[in-house]
Design an enzyme around this catalytic site. Structure first.
Site, PDB file in Angstrom:
ATOM      1  CE  LYS A 180      -3.600  -2.650  -0.337  1.00  0.00           C
ATOM      2  NZ  LYS A 180      -4.066  -3.467   0.768  1.00  0.00           N
TER       3      LYS A 180
HETATM    4  C1  LIG Z   1      -5.392  -4.539   1.265  1.00  0.00           C
HETATM    5  C2  LIG Z   1      -6.759  -4.395   1.263  1.00  0.00           C
HETATM    6  C3  LIG Z   1      -7.517  -4.682   2.311  1.00  0.00           C
HETATM    7  C4  LIG Z   1      -6.942  -5.176   3.487  1.00  0.00           C
HETATM    8  O1  LIG Z   1      -5.990  -4.749   4.134  1.00  0.00           O
HETATM    9  P1  LIG Z   1      -4.813  -5.695   4.968  1.00  0.00           P
HETATM   10  O2  LIG Z   1      -4.064  -4.658   5.759  1.00  0.00           O
HETATM   11  O3  LIG Z   1      -4.178  -6.541   4.034  1.00  0.00           O
HETATM   12  O4  LIG Z   1      -5.633  -6.449   6.030  1.00  0.00           O
HETATM   13  C5  LIG Z   1      -8.982  -4.282   2.383  1.00  0.00           C
HETATM   14  N1  LIG Z   1      -9.528  -3.990   1.120  1.00  0.00           N
HETATM   15  C6  LIG Z   1      -8.751  -3.664   0.103  1.00  0.00           C
HETATM   16  C7  LIG Z   1      -9.379  -2.956  -1.203  1.00  0.00           C
HETATM   17  C8  LIG Z   1      -7.408  -4.020  -0.071  1.00  0.00           C
HETATM   18  O5  LIG Z   1      -6.636  -3.547  -0.962  1.00  0.00           O
END
Ligand SMILES: *Cc1c(COP(=O)(O)O)cnc(C)c1O
Length: 381
Positions: A180
């Protein structure tokens, strides 16, 4: 292989993690508090609550929104499985509404017909970092007494009509997974302007323990804690926050670099046949450019979308798919008929995620586009 995403880590993160380790305080503590305060200040929202993951953050956000057994939550099928899994964890049922074909964001016009007396919340995802059209969703939520809970896993640093994402809806979730825009290794956060919801999330993320002066044993002394509901173990550690503090310092700079790279991609892709980037939005916004998603035209190619990705990987481009729509996966088959979600179903034949991360060089964009052009030329009918 050039990956589709890669975290940017500097000496500052390394030094802060070392200092945290040497301090002897690794669990939730001063660094988490600082990280939360600075995240809240950056987004202009009263509360930011840090968690072990984005998934945990979204689970808590739904519970704080009052989502429970028998409820329905209206959401998008174009998302990571976590978005709908946490609806199930809350005891509720996901209701999938189709996306806009150009942006793959939840189509706000289709939300109202999907509401029932059981609907408790609307859960849009800012796909790839492009803010959804939130005003119509907010209006609908207000009119029907629903919560607007945003999955902003892709959208840290984005804004909608001048307002930062995280300060618009009732509750907003961010993810700090290594792919991210900001990472803490794994981690996440919920933001909200509501004091009661923030207090509920604080309690639920740490075993359902109340430590306020109002608890039966008071707010002081070694026995001054009391479990009042069955909570979770979702609190962020100071080791994670140590990384996050320095990631936050560079968020704007890194998002600016993402924007530059995305602009270079769009310019270089424009003349190519059989491929098109996602569209943009007509309202004022700032895109977080988490992902560079393009659409190939399978009808003009001999193979399928997966053959394009396979061929790209063979020449060093780590392309991917974001996402396999939820209604096409075993767990959610039967929740919706693919014919009722034509835009999401069609997108699945076309979408390819190209590498995009702040440490990429300009020549990496040229490399990816050159390889993609050759792959498409080889596979053209
Ligand atoms: C990455 C992601 C999540 C979950 O986040 P984590 O930190 O991996 O638990 C939820 N929704 C979307 C759209 C994502 O890309």
């Amino acid at each position: 292989m050039l990956p589709y995403a890669r975290p940017s880590i500097t000496e500052a993160e390394l030094a802060e993690v070392e200092e945290c380790l040497r301090s002897g305080w690794l669990a939730t503590g001063p660094r988490t508090e600082r990280f939360e305060a600075r995240l809240a200040a950056r987004l202009g929202v009263p509360h930011a609550l840090a968690t072990t993951s984005g998934t945990a953050a979204l689970h808590l956000a739904l519970l704080a929104a009052g989502v429970g057994p028998g409820d329905e939550v209206v959401t998008t099928p174009m998302t990571w499985v976590a978005t709908a899994n946490v609806i199930l964890h809350a005891g509720a049922r996901p209701v999938f509404v189709d996306v806009e074909p150009e942006t793959l964001n939840l189509d706000a016009r289709r939300v109202e017909p999907a509401l029932t007396p059981r609907t408790r919340a609307i859960l849009p995802v800012h796909f790839a970092g492009l803010p959804c059209d939130l005003d119509p969703l907010l209006e609908l939520a207000r009119a029907r007494g629903l919560a607007l809970v945003e999955d902003a896993a892709h959208a840290l640093g984005a804004s909608y009509k001048g307002r930062p994402i995280g300060a618009v809806g009732d509750l907003t979730m961010f993810s700090f997974h290594p792919a991210k825009n900001l990472t803490t290794g794994e981690g996440g956060a919920v933001t909200t302007a509501c004091d009661e919801r923030a207090a509920r999330i604080r309690r639920l993320r740490y075993h359902g323990i109340e430590q306020s002066p109002q608890s039966r044993f008071g707010g002081r002394g070694p026995a001054a804690y009391e479990a009042v509901e069955a909570g979770f173990k979702y609190n962020m550690s100071d080791l994670q926050a140590a990384i996050g503090l320095h990631q936050l310092d560079r968020l704007d700079e890194r998002n600016a670099r993402r924007r530059e790279l995305a602009a270079a991609y769009r310019e270089r892709l424009a003349p190519l046949p059989h491929v098109e980037p996602l569209g943009t939005a007509p309202y004022e916004h700032e895109h977080a450019w988490h992902l560079m998603v393009v659409r190939v035209d399978p009808d003009a190619l001999r193979g399928e979308r997966d053959d394009v990705i396979q061929a790209l990987r063979e020449v060093g481009v780590g392309a991917g798919v974001h996402f396999v729509p939820l209604h096409l996966q075993a767990l959610y088959r039967g929740v919706a008929d693919p014919a009722d979600l034509p835009a999401a179903t069609e997108a699945h034949r076309r979408i390819v995620t190209l590498p995009l991360f702040p440490d990429m060089a300009d020549r990496d964009v040229d490399f990816v586009v050159d390889r993609l052009a050759k792959v498409l030329a080889n596979q053209a009918r």
